[in-house]
Scaffold this motif. Structure first.
Motif, short mmCIF file in Angstrom:
data_model
loop_
_atom_site.label_atom_id
_atom_site.label_comp_id
_atom_site.label_asym_id
_atom_site.label_seq_id
_atom_site.Cartn_x
_atom_site.Cartn_y
_atom_site.Cartn_z
N ASP A 305 93.37 -21.20 -17.87
CA ASP A 305 94.44 -21.18 -18.87
C ASP A 305 95.46 -22.28 -18.62
O ASP A 305 96.06 -22.81 -19.56
CB ASP A 305 95.14 -19.81 -18.85
CG ASP A 305 94.26 -18.70 -19.40
OD1 ASP A 305 93.30 -19.02 -20.12
OD2 ASP A 305 94.53 -17.52 -19.09
N GLY A 308 94.42 -26.80 -19.24
CA GLY A 308 94.41 -27.62 -20.43
C GLY A 308 93.14 -27.42 -21.24
O GLY A 308 92.11 -26.96 -20.73
N SER A 309 93.22 -27.79 -22.51
CA SER A 309 92.12 -27.52 -23.44
C SER A 309 90.86 -28.29 -23.08
O SER A 309 89.74 -27.79 -23.26
CB SER A 309 92.55 -27.85 -24.87
OG SER A 309 92.97 -29.20 -24.95
N LEU A 310 90.98 -29.51 -22.56
CA LEU A 310 89.80 -30.32 -22.27
C LEU A 310 88.97 -29.71 -21.14
O LEU A 310 87.76 -29.51 -21.28
CB LEU A 310 90.22 -31.75 -21.90
CG LEU A 310 89.06 -32.72 -21.60
CD1 LEU A 310 88.16 -32.86 -22.83
CD2 LEU A 310 89.61 -34.08 -21.18
N ARG A 311 89.62 -29.37 -20.03
CA ARG A 311 88.89 -28.80 -18.90
C ARG A 311 88.39 -27.41 -19.23
O ARG A 311 87.30 -27.02 -18.80
CB ARG A 311 89.80 -28.76 -17.67
CG ARG A 311 90.17 -30.14 -17.13
CD ARG A 311 91.03 -30.04 -15.89
NE ARG A 311 90.32 -29.41 -14.79
CZ ARG A 311 90.86 -29.18 -13.59
NH1 ARG A 311 92.12 -29.53 -13.37
NH2 ARG A 311 90.16 -28.59 -12.65
N ARG A 312 89.18 -26.64 -19.97
CA ARG A 312 88.73 -25.31 -20.37
C ARG A 312 87.51 -25.40 -21.27
O ARG A 312 86.55 -24.64 -21.13
CB ARG A 312 89.87 -24.57 -21.06
CG ARG A 312 89.51 -23.11 -21.41
CD ARG A 312 90.74 -22.31 -21.76
NE ARG A 312 91.48 -22.89 -22.87
CZ ARG A 312 92.66 -23.47 -22.78
NH1 ARG A 312 93.27 -23.55 -21.60
NH2 ARG A 312 93.28 -23.97 -23.84
N GLY A 313 87.53 -26.36 -22.20
CA GLY A 313 86.38 -26.54 -23.09
C GLY A 313 85.13 -26.97 -22.33
O GLY A 313 84.02 -26.52 -22.64
#
Length: 583
Positions: A305, A308-313
């Motif tokens: 959480d 960031g969105s890039l690593r989470r994606g």
């Protein structure tokens, strides 16, 4: 009535034909090492060929690291000191030593000379330790420096005739222990029914009792665990549970050492300490309780959480790809960026001690790490059934161990008969007769069922079952599992309380006691209580209506539990009776 019997061939049938042939050869060699009926022989058996391999070490600390050869030498030194102190075969020797190499040396040395080890949990109150010491009739306490005051209090107030012996002032292990067995080093000859250890139960169902476990009980456990789990010289584990409990003692310590593997003990059972030990030791497996897995999963999710969105994606994409393959090796390859934080070699967790949520097991499976759930109790030394790396059925606790018979009674109670069933309760013939019937069946008090393939499923404890006014029965563990899926609740205990409805006078209703996760707001806050009631309702929406809690109590302290995180329901009920927070 359903029953299942597992023997050596049945257990080996779970794996491939090549592994069967290899396993049979290994077990013949393993069993032929000359045990003299003493479990210490199996634990020290790898010394001749694996003397330089680490046996037990304290991860992250200097010193107190023993190879298999050094372990045998240290055991010999302490065994000599015990005999010089006048300890005889059959005498009880209490162990109050820090978990680690010295604890391991102390335990093996005691059983090596034919005495009976009594592991004490240093976290217990002095009065409870004193009762155990008096009850077992120990002649001596082995202790480390940190527990010297506790030991002095025990011998001064509760057992004046019990002597004390320090184990951490022994000479340092030699660089190369003398090689080759000698007559002086052979363990005391024991019969399979001679006591090896008295382990006091955790007391979740009443007053603790001293469970007498024999050398034959422990030898059967080590043999069976080796067959099912395949422990060998390459096995490396990080140990975090108390060795005074039989689950950790057998599966997490003795079985690993007997296979020639290595055990690394954490400094503290905290998440940071355990993760640091895993990165250093690079374990292939670990013995854990569900609470540990839940904490690791929550930590992973929190970091995602915040990443960031890039690593989470990217993580979600890799996990989706991992789920598309059945190969655990390929899953581990795909999830390597995450698994390297665990050392990079982790293949499976052995999980027991409390009910395991199937969603939690599937989460780790998606990362390429199996969760092998097992089942047992102290009175069964302790493992009854277990899943193996090549025969894992999520949701079950596995098949009975080799040589073990399991059946269910008409009421659904799990009955066990086999070489691991305890000898007796120490100085408690009445309780022994109530636990083990005339045909040798151990009445576990747990409810369960066996499927057509012989896998055992545990549904909860008979004694904790809640009986409602409508006649329906609720197993608290099922409700707790549903509630603990919430990220807003860190702990949950479900109990039956007397109904407040005049129509249901004398019956019970379902009450959930919850501890909020990461909430600084006082539990007396009406908004917090209302929010958690709604959260419990949401989590339990998938349960049958009669199973859903009708009362929710918020608690601002950890729930009472044993060292292996089993809920002490009696203590929780007592707390609730005196609490003003009942809603």
């Amino acid at each position: 009535m359903i029953s299942a019997t597992s023997n050596l061939n049945a257990a080996l049938w779970q794996v491939t034909p090549d592994r069967i042939r290899l396993g049979l050869r290994r077990e013949r060699k393993f069993a032929a090492c000359g045990t003299r009926g003493n479990v210490a022989s199996l634990v020290l058996a790898p010394t001749d060929s694996d003397g330089d391999r680490p046996a037990i070490a304290r991860a992250g600390a200097d010193g107190q690291n023993l190879s298999h050869g050094e372990l045998q030498h240290e055991v010999t030194l302490l065994a000599d000191r015990l005999q010089e102190a006048g300890v005889l075969p059959g005498d009880r020797v209490a162990i109050l030593v820090d978990a680690g190499p010295r604890w391991c040396t102390a335990f093996i040395a005691v059983v090596h000379i034919g005495a009976v080890a009594v592991p004490l949990d240093a976290n217990l109150p002095l009065a409870e330790l004193g009762k155990q010491l008096m009850h077992c009739g120990a002649v001596l306490i082995l202790l480390s420096a940190r527990h010297e005051l506790t030991a002095a209090g025990l011998t001064g107030k509760y057992s004046p005739g019990c002597r004390r012996l320090r184990v951490d002032d022994m000479s340092s292990p030699v660089a190369a222990a003398p090689s080759g067995p000698t007559a002086a080093r052979l363990p005391c000859r024991r019969d399979n029914r001679d006591p090896a250890v008295i382990c006091y139960t955790s007391g979740t169902t009443g007053c603790p009792k001293g469970v007498v476990v024999s050398h034959g009980n422990l030898i059967s456990q080590l043999m069976a665990i080796r067959i099912v789990m395949g422990n060998g010289p390459k096995t490396r584990v990080v140990s975090l549970l108390p060795p005074s409990h039989l689950f950790e003692l057998t599966a997490g310590l003795l079985a690993v050492l007997a296979g020639g593997g290595s055990v690394f003990r954490t400094e503290q059972p905290t998440a940071q300490s355990v993760l640091g030990a895993m990165a250093q030791a690079r374990p292939t497996s670990m013995v854990v309780v569900p609470l540990f897995l839940s904490a690791v999963k929550s930590a992973i999710e929190r970091q995602l959480d915040a990443a960031g969105s890039l690593r989470r994606g990217l993580f979600l994409l890799l996990r989706k790809s991992a789920l598309a393959t059945r190969s655990m090796r390929l899953r581990r390859f795909l999830m390597w960026p995450l698994l390297r934080r665990f050392g990079g070699r982790l293949e499976y967790f052995v999980c027991g001690g409390a009910p395991l949520d199937t969603e939690l097991a599937r989460f780790f499976e998606s990362l390429g790490v199996q969760v092998l759930q097992g089942y047992g109790m102290t009175e069964a030394s302790p493992v009854v059934a277990a899943n193996g790396p090549h025969s894992n059925r999520i949701g079950s606790v596995g098949r009975p161990l080799p040589g073990t018979e399991v059946r269910t009674s008409e009421e659904g109670e799990i009955l066990v008969r086999g070489p691991q069933v305890m000898l007796r309760y120490h100085r408690n013939a009445r309780a022994t007769a109530a636990a083990i019937d005339a045909e040798g069946w151990l009445h576990t008090g747990d409810l369960g069922e066996l499927d057509k393939d012989g896998y055992l499923y545990v549904n909860g404890r008979h004694s904790s079952r809640i009986v409602l006014a409508c006649g329906e029965k609720v197993q608290p563990e099922e409700v707790e599992t549903a509630i603990l899926r919430s990220a807003r609740i860190s702990e949950c205990g479900v109990i039956g309380v007397r109904s407040r409805s005049p129509l249901h006078n004398g019956s019970e209703e379902v009450c959930a006691i919850v501890v909020p996760a990461g909430v600084a707001t006082p539990t007396g806050c009406a908004a917090l209580q209302q929010a958690l009631r709604l959260e419990v309702s949401r989590c339990c929406a998938g349960l049958a209506p009669f199973k859903r809690p009708t009362r929710v109590v918020v608690r601002n302290a950890p729930l009472p539990a044993t060292a292996t995180r089993k809920l002490r329901r009696a203590d929780l009920i007592a707390w609730l009776d005196h609490s003003r927070e009942v809603s």
